[in-house]
Motif scaffolding. Structure first.
Motif, PDB file in Angstrom:
ATOM      1  N   HIS A   1       0.991  -1.207   0.012  1.00  0.00           N
ATOM      2  CA  HIS A   1       0.038  -0.081   0.138  1.00  0.00           C
ATOM      3  C   HIS A   1       0.928   1.350   0.140  1.00  0.00           C
TER       4      HIS A   1
ATOM      5  N   CYS B   1      -1.103   4.065  -0.105  1.00  0.00           N
ATOM      6  CA  CYS B   1      -1.940   5.139   0.025  1.00  0.00           C
ATOM      7  C   CYS B   1      -1.840   5.587   1.507  1.00  0.00           C
TER       8      CYS B   1
ATOM      9  N   ARG C   1      -6.510   3.990   4.288  1.00  0.00           N
ATOM     10  CA  ARG C   1      -6.970   2.577   3.885  1.00  0.00           C
ATOM     11  C   ARG C   1      -8.354   2.781   3.397  1.00  0.00           C
TER      12      ARG C   1
ATOM     13  N   CYS D   1      -8.627   3.827  -0.210  1.00  0.00           N
ATOM     14  CA  CYS D   1      -7.253   3.232  -0.996  1.00  0.00           C
ATOM     15  C   CYS D   1      -7.387   3.168  -2.549  1.00  0.00           C
TER      16      CYS D   1
ATOM     17  N   CYS E   1      -4.603   1.884  -4.348  1.00  0.00           N
ATOM     18  CA  CYS E   1      -3.430   1.347  -4.958  1.00  0.00           C
ATOM     19  C   CYS E   1      -3.744   0.264  -5.850  1.00  0.00           C
TER      20      CYS E   1
HETATM   21 ZN   LIG Z   1      -3.732   1.267  -0.400  1.00  0.00          ZN
END
Ligand SMILES: [Zn+2]
Ligand SMILES: [Zn+2]
Ligand SMILES: [Zn+2]
Ligand SMILES: [Zn+2]
Length: 522
Positions: free
Chosen positions: A143, A145, A148, A151, A153
């Protein structure tokens, strides 16, 4: 008193708007609204009829009674109390609040739990099921980002294998897609015929037993560590007056089951180390200093990798099935310096899953019966239909095999007489894809109970209603049905409940704002 009971029966061709108008225009409307208030937000309240008596707590004397015939709709409405958000959002909201409180009080104290529990070592562990065959999945290797929740990603390719070719059924054995979070293919097997549906439902069915043995192993591992480190056992006297020497450390847990999209159950568990007070074995006291969060972490990994269950013989699987955890067990610390997992976040997380069941799999039904199972089970159908079929098929009565001559030698000897019956529960839990456990469970010592929270709420409501505390009500009531009488009633009662909740929220915010003003002025 006039009642619209006879005019508006559910199913009668009367529009909802007409029902609303009729109800709201009746002179008893506000009495009805007040009467339905305790169940107001419920999607499908239970309707009861009978007598309610007021009893003096001190003398036991009946001080008055009332028959439901004297009440609006000649009925008492009681909220369904269902914890599932998909069944009753309002009752699930209440349940979720309780689940949050009880999880949180086990982490930080409060509600009668000592605040010192906040200093006990705690981990948050996720125990997964193993693979029952390749399925589409979404995996984000790293990740990048910041949040979360939002997110963005890029996921890795689903199952990238350049040499995979096809399976014996001609299905591609690889998938190069980078699946979106809401891709309907997620959780679906790459090949339905290669997938081991039997093993998965049996795994779901025995997952509670696997957890029970795993927790035992965690505690034994910590007890062995205590011995190695010369931390003495504790002498306690049981309620029956017996003297026992017990390990100086024990584990209390709160756990929630989450049904993954592939319909395998997976457990999120809070594990807390507690000590033992020789003078009061039920007290919550800190563990001995020689046992740390690192030891707890190691004990969880140790147990998860070693503990397995071999299920009893089944005519379709004479050696039983092996029930073990998946390869990855994620163990995380709470309130560590990276700040990723806080008490509040974990409590909210557990509470959220406590209001769900099989929704993630796309399946949702009541308990299945021989009359309804064919609507859902299909050995040639989609993933869920095959899982339900596996439950029904494996859960068939043991004597069916005896009659057809397919019983194992052991069955005929009678030595395993009771065992094939164990699988009978798979039919009972077919609508849960084999999982027969509770979605939220906790060790007795973990924190407060749901019952205590409900009692507290009932007392609070009684005070709000000015009912004297030394009076209790006892009902001799009979169930007459579930649900509001009309769609119009449902709309009115639910809307009123929503408005009450909204005004309470605004009230609280105003209070907070006033307190802030006072504080700012001081
Ligand atoms: Zn992420
Ligand atoms: Zn409800
Ligand atoms: Zn895929
Ligand atoms: Zn195949």
């Amino acid at each position: 008193m006039s009642t619209p009971l006879t005019i508006y029966r559910p199913g009668l061709a009367v529009g909802r708007d007409a029902q609303v108008l009729h109800r709201a225009a009746s002179p008893e409307f506000f009495g009805w609204l007040e009467h339905t208030r305790p169940a107001g937000g419920c999607a499908r309240p239970i309707r009861l009829t009978g007598t309610i008596a007021a009893v003096d707590r001190n003398t036991g004397r009946i001080t008055g009674h009332l028959h439901t015939d004297e009440l609006p709709d000649r009925t008492l409405y009681k909220a369904c109390g269902n914890r599932r958000e998909s069944v009753c959002p309002d009752c699930a909201w209440v349940y979720r609040g309780d689940a949050y409180q009880l999880t949180r009080s086990g982490l930080t104290g409060g509600k009668g739990v000592p605040a010192s529990v906040g200093r006990h070592p705690v981990v948050f562990a996720t125990f997964t099921a193993p693979s029952f065959g390749p399925a589409h999945h979404r995996h984000i290797p790293r990740h990048t980002c910041r949040n979360r929740q939002r997110c963005d990603c890029r996921p890795a390719p689903c199952r990238a294998r350049s040499t995979a070719g096809t399976c014996p059924h001609g299905q591609p054995a690889a998938c190069f897609a980078r699946h979106d979070a809401n891709d309907p293919r997620l959780g679906q097997p790459l090949c339905l015929d290669c997938y081991d549906h039997d093993h998965q439902v049996v795994w779901n069915y025995f997952s509670g037993e696997l957890w029970r043995r795993t927790k035992q192993a965690i505690e034994r591992h910590l007890a062995a560590l205590s011995r190695q480190r010369s931390i003495p056992k504790v002498r306690i006297v049981t309620a029956l007056g017996k003297v026992r020497w017990v390990p100086p450390v024990r584990v209390s847990h709160g756990k929630v089951a989450e049904m993954q999209r592939r319909a395998a159950v997976h457990f999120h568990v809070l594990l807390r180390l507690d000590g033992v007070d020789p003078d009061d074995p039920d007290a919550l006291v800190p563990p001995p200093a020689g046992i740390t969060v690192d030891d707890l972490d190691a004990a969880v990994h140790y147990a998860a990798s070693r503990i397995t269950v071999t299920t009893p013989p089944h005519p379709d699987q004479p050696d039983g099935w092996l029930i073990a955890w998946g390869a990855q067990v994620d163990v995380r610390r709470i309130n560590s310096t990276d700040g990723e997992l806080t008490d509040d976040k974990v409590a909210a997380y557990l509470a959220k899953y406590a209001t769900k069941a099989t929704e993630a799999t796309g399946h949702s039904s009541a308990r299945l019966t021989p009359a309804t199972v064919d609507d859902y089970a299909d050995p040639e159908g989609d993933h869920v239909a095959r899982l339900i079929d596996a439950c029904w098929h494996l859960g068939r009565p043991a004597h069916a095999d005896m009659a057809s001559g397919a019983a194992t030698a052991d069955d005929r000897q009678g030595s395993l007489d009771a065992k094939p019956k164990i699988y009978g529960g798979l039919r009972r839990w077919a609508h849960m894809l084999g999982f027969g456990g509770h979605f939220l469970t906790k060790a007795r010592r973990y924190s407060v109970t749901f019952a205590l929270l409900r009692d507290t709420r009932a007392t609070y409501r009684r005070e709000e209603d000015d009912q004297p505390a030394d009076t209790m009500t006892v009902g001799t009531l009979t169930y007459i049905g579930a649900g509001w009488l009309t769609e119009g009633d449902a709309l009115l009662a639910n809307t009123a409940a929503r408005q009450r909740r909204e005004s309470r929220r605004i009230g609280r915010e105003e209070l907070a704002h006033e307190a802030w003003l006072v504080g700012a002025a001081a």
